[in-house]
Design a protein around this motif. Structure first.
Motif, PDB file in Angstrom:
ATOM      1  N   ASN A 115       0.549   3.934   1.544  1.00  0.00           N
ATOM      2  CA  ASN A 115       0.639   4.512   2.872  1.00  0.00           C
ATOM      3  C   ASN A 115       0.104   3.549   3.924  1.00  0.00           C
ATOM      4  N   HIS A 116       0.463   3.845   5.168  1.00  0.00           N
ATOM      5  CA  HIS A 116       0.057   2.996   6.283  1.00  0.00           C
ATOM      6  C   HIS A 116      -1.468   2.988   6.429  1.00  0.00           C
ATOM      7  N   LYS A 117      -1.965   1.978   7.106  1.00  0.00           N
ATOM      8  CA  LYS A 117      -3.390   1.760   7.335  1.00  0.00           C
ATOM      9  C   LYS A 117      -4.129   1.510   6.031  1.00  0.00           C
ATOM     10  N   MET A 118      -3.390   0.846   5.097  1.00  0.00           N
ATOM     11  CA  MET A 118      -3.957   0.388   3.822  1.00  0.00           C
ATOM     12  C   MET A 118      -4.574   1.522   3.015  1.00  0.00           C
ATOM     13  N   LYS A 119      -3.901   2.662   3.024  1.00  0.00           N
ATOM     14  CA  LYS A 119      -4.390   3.811   2.253  1.00  0.00           C
ATOM     15  C   LYS A 119      -3.728   3.839   0.885  1.00  0.00           C
ATOM     16  N   TRP A 152       3.387  -4.574  10.306  1.00  0.00           N
ATOM     17  CA  TRP A 152       3.652  -3.854   9.057  1.00  0.00           C
ATOM     18  C   TRP A 152       5.101  -3.387   8.959  1.00  0.00           C
ATOM     19  N   GLN A 154       2.749  -6.328   4.880  1.00  0.00           N
ATOM     20  CA  GLN A 154       2.801  -7.140   6.093  1.00  0.00           C
ATOM     21  C   GLN A 154       4.150  -7.856   6.192  1.00  0.00           C
ATOM     22  N   TYR A 161       0.853  -1.189   0.000  1.00  0.00           N
ATOM     23  CA  TYR A 161       0.000   0.000   0.000  1.00  0.00           C
ATOM     24  C   TYR A 161       0.888   1.239   0.000  1.00  0.00           C
TER      25      TYR A 161
END
Length: 241
Positions: free
Chosen positions: A85-89, A111, A132, A83
């Motif tokens: 960016n973090h938090k699957m953005k 992550w 991950q 992704y």
């Protein structure tokens, strides 16, 4: 009254004088050499084998090894989904099992920040991403680093070529600064960085950021707030022009 007769002292044999002189010089040499060694030994910290700066032991021993190879390649042991960016953005992309990626650091126990090795060679933005940890296999054959090693378990610690330990702490939450301009358009694809230029995420062209008064490297880097990521970081100032 007769004056007392003073007899001259018998001469010291040449061999004896030479022996005495040599003994004095040797003793002095030994003392001079032994003093710094004793001082150095007393300055070594128990258990860590580090001598105080300037001591004989400190100057004789090399400093802590610095990591020269920062971007170590690993093979994906299963398909890795990255992704931007973090938090699957952001829109994800995949690295198939067996293909290579570069580990930069772990965000947490789940992550990690990595680079898509194939994309980076082609300069296909974005090549930095979040994936991950459990999809990352062992290191591949490469110059200066052994194959078959797993990624480190450190959290928010990235390899560094400038610190004595060879590791640098990631400033994951960059402190806020005074905002001077709001909703500034990002005109060129950019990566968001911490104060030491460690990658935090991506800010693609077309994004809007709030510019702050904080800069680095004579204005080359400017601190911004990225509303859709809810975080501060540095981007290159020319990405806004």
């Amino acid at each position: 009254m007769r004056k007392p007769i003073v007899l001259p002292a018998p001469p010291i044999p040449r061999r004896t004088a030479t022996t005495m002189l040599a003994g004095t010089m040797l003793a002095g040499t030994l003392l001079t050499a032994a003093a710094p060694a004793a001082s150095a030994a007393s300055s070594v910290s128990a258990g860590n084998n580090q001598a105080a700066p300037g001591s004989a032991l400190g100057s004789a021993q090399p400093q802590a090894k610095r990591t020269k190879h920062l971007l170590i390649r690993y093979a994906a042991k299963k398909t890795c989904k990255l992704y931007p960016n973090h938090k699957m953005k952001g829109s994800p992309w995949k690295i198939p099992a067996g293909k290579q990626l570069v580990w930069r650091y772990n965000i947490d126990r789940t992550w990690a920040i990595v680079s898509d090795y194939s994309r980076s060679k082609r300069k296909q933005y974005p090549w930095w991403g979040v994936t991950q940890r459990n999809c990352i296999g062992k290191s591949v054959k490469q110059t200066g680093y052994p194959a078959g090693k797993p990624i480190p378990g450190r959290i928010l610690q990235a390899r560094s070529a400038v610190t004595k330990s060879g590791w640098r702490t990631v400033i994951w939450k960059v402190p806020a600064s005074k905002i001077t301009r709001r909703n500034v358009a990002v005109r060129h694809n950019a990566t968001l960085r911490d104060p030491a230029n460690l990658v935090l995420g991506n800010v693609p062209a077309g994004s809007k950021v709030h510019r702050t008064s904080a800069t680095r490297s004579k204005g080359y880097w400017v601190k911004v707030y990225v509303p859709n990521l809810h975080r501060y970081g540095f981007i290159e100032a020319n990405k806004l022009r």
